[in-house]
Design an enzyme around this catalytic site. Structure first.
Site, PDB file in Angstrom:
ATOM      1  N   GLU A  67      -2.616   6.541 -12.787  1.00 48.05           N
ATOM      2  CA  GLU A  67      -3.876   6.818 -12.425  1.00 48.05           C
ATOM      3  C   GLU A  67      -4.222   8.262 -12.151  1.00 48.05           C
ATOM      4  OE1 GLU A  67      -5.923   3.513  -9.761  1.00 48.05           O
ATOM      5  OE2 GLU A  67      -3.691   3.564  -9.108  1.00 48.05           O
TER       6      GLU A  67
ATOM      7  N   ASP B 242       0.826  -1.002  -0.031  1.00 43.88           N
ATOM      8  CA  ASP B 242      -0.079  -0.110   0.105  1.00 43.88           C
ATOM      9  C   ASP B 242       0.824   1.255  -0.151  1.00 43.88           C
ATOM     10  OD1 ASP B 242      -1.517   2.055   1.219  1.00 43.88           O
ATOM     11  OD2 ASP B 242      -3.309   0.741   1.557  1.00 43.88           O
TER      12      ASP B 242
END
Ligand code: 5GP
Length: 360
Positions: free
Chosen positions: A225, A165
């Site tokens: 993204e 993460d």
């Protein structure tokens, strides 16, 4: 749509906690509501909301993690997610998840992953092959062929990717890579970098990603993204084995991507739902497909975005005009980009070859 369900498919970009059935999430939220840990009607509203920006999606994941992160639940959702994919004729699944630590319930990254593996062992509605040692090639190929005709129990190969993460430190990321190395015998084949793309810096994760690659683990990165061009460039220079999304690439970066031939995991519904791409008309799938760039259609978060791999194939068909033969070839070529070993590739290749003969 029915036809898209019927063909064998390969799923390479699916996050465990994004792929949970709505019904399971709501049931779990109700349980926590009764204990006063969450307000279940609020949770229900959030879960059932359909349009979310990328940053809202990450808030939703924080909520999902509150609901799902205990050993028993992790085992349950893993089992259900694998069964759901297999039931729509996904014959090979790379499932990724972020190993989580929660001291208050005695959860370590390792015990979290053991709970995931327990979930794979618990799969009962379909036949599963998830370790490098449980290969029974002929039986597998033959029965998957039957599956294409809907006559036998579904079979699925599963391999695991451990996600880092972007909120993690370098040390924590390296811990995840070491855990992946230790768990190779349980089907772990690689590392993914994911999480909120506006959080964290590439330089923080680089040592862990380099280490993973040196140790023979495969690496896939969520890339582009958001239009962070410095990071996109660094990711392309790293030459990972695959890239997820690759949406916001500039002209030079697109050229670099095409020259690199790095396979791209395309998640159509996810990109549209999160507004990463405003419309399918301008989705980079079309350009990459025309350029014969290696591509694989994936779901990303089938639960959160109310999709399935069959739906993604159906969307590709209507948005980009792909016919049955082209869709089938798209599914078949995905076998070239899997992270499992050569014997699994060989089985899947034979199975697709055999299914190709039965196409109408
Ligand atoms: P988990 O790793 O907890 O099984 O699955 C959920 C996690 O996957 C999220 O918390 C997030 O870190 C990551 N994730 C899921 N979907 C996306 C996505 O579309 N983009 C990025 N960058 N990360 C995602």
């Amino acid at each position: 749509m029915e036809w898209c369900v019927s063909i064998p498919k390969v799923e390479l970009h699916a996050h465990l906690n994004g792929s949970i059935r709505d019904s399971t999430l709501l049931e779990l939220a109700r349980g926590l509501g009764e204990k006063g840990i969450v307000v279940s009607s609020d949770v229900q509203d959030v879960i059932m909301k359909n349009d979310r920006s990328l940053s809202e999606v990450f808030k939703l994941f924080d909520l999902i993690h509150v609901i799902t992160t205990d050993h028993q639940t992790v085992t349950r959702i893993t089992k259900e997610v694998v069964e759901d994919f297999a039931l729509e004729n996904v014959v090979y699944l790379e499932l990724r998840t972020t190993p989580k630590r929660n001291d208050s319930i005695g959860m370590t990254k390792r015990s979290y992953m053991e709970a995931v593996v327990e979930g794979l062992r618990a799969v009962s509605a379909v036949d599963i092959h998830f370790t490098p040692h449980d290969l029974d090639a002929r039986t597998y190929v033959n029965s998957v062929n039957d599956t294409f005709h809907g006559t036998s129990r579904k079979k699925i190969y599963v391999r695991l990717l451990l996600s880092i993460d972007r909120r993690e430190t370098t040390e924590s990321a390296i811990e995840t890579v070491k855990l992946a190395m230790d768990m190779r015998d349980f089907g772990v084949v690689g590392i993914d970098l994911s999480g909120n793309p506006i959080v964290g810096e590439w330089i923080t994760f680089l040592p862990a990603l380099k280490f993973a690659r040196e140790q023979g683990l495969y690496v896939t990165l969520h890339c582009g993204e958001v239009p962070n061009h410095e990071e996109i460039q660094a990711m392309l220079d790293f030459l990972p084995h695959r890239l997820g999304h690759a949406c916001c690439l500039g002209e030079k970066e697109q050229w670099m991507l095409k020259s690199s031939k790095i396979p791209v995991e395309i998640c159509l519904t996810s990109n549209i739902r999160t507004n990463t791409i405003s419309s399918l008309d301008i989705h980079h799938f079309a350009d990459l497909y025309m350029a014969k760039h290696p591509l694989v259609l994936c779901t990303d978060d089938a639960g959160v975005f109310s999709t399935s791999l069959s739906k993604e194939y159906n969307i590709a068909s209507s948005a980009f005009g792909l016919g049955k033969r082209e869709l089938f070839e798209l599914a078949r070529t995905a076998v070239d980009f899997i992270f499992a070993d050569a014997s699994v590739k060989q089985d899947l290749t034979e199975m697709f070859n055999s299914a190709a003969k039965k196409l109408d």
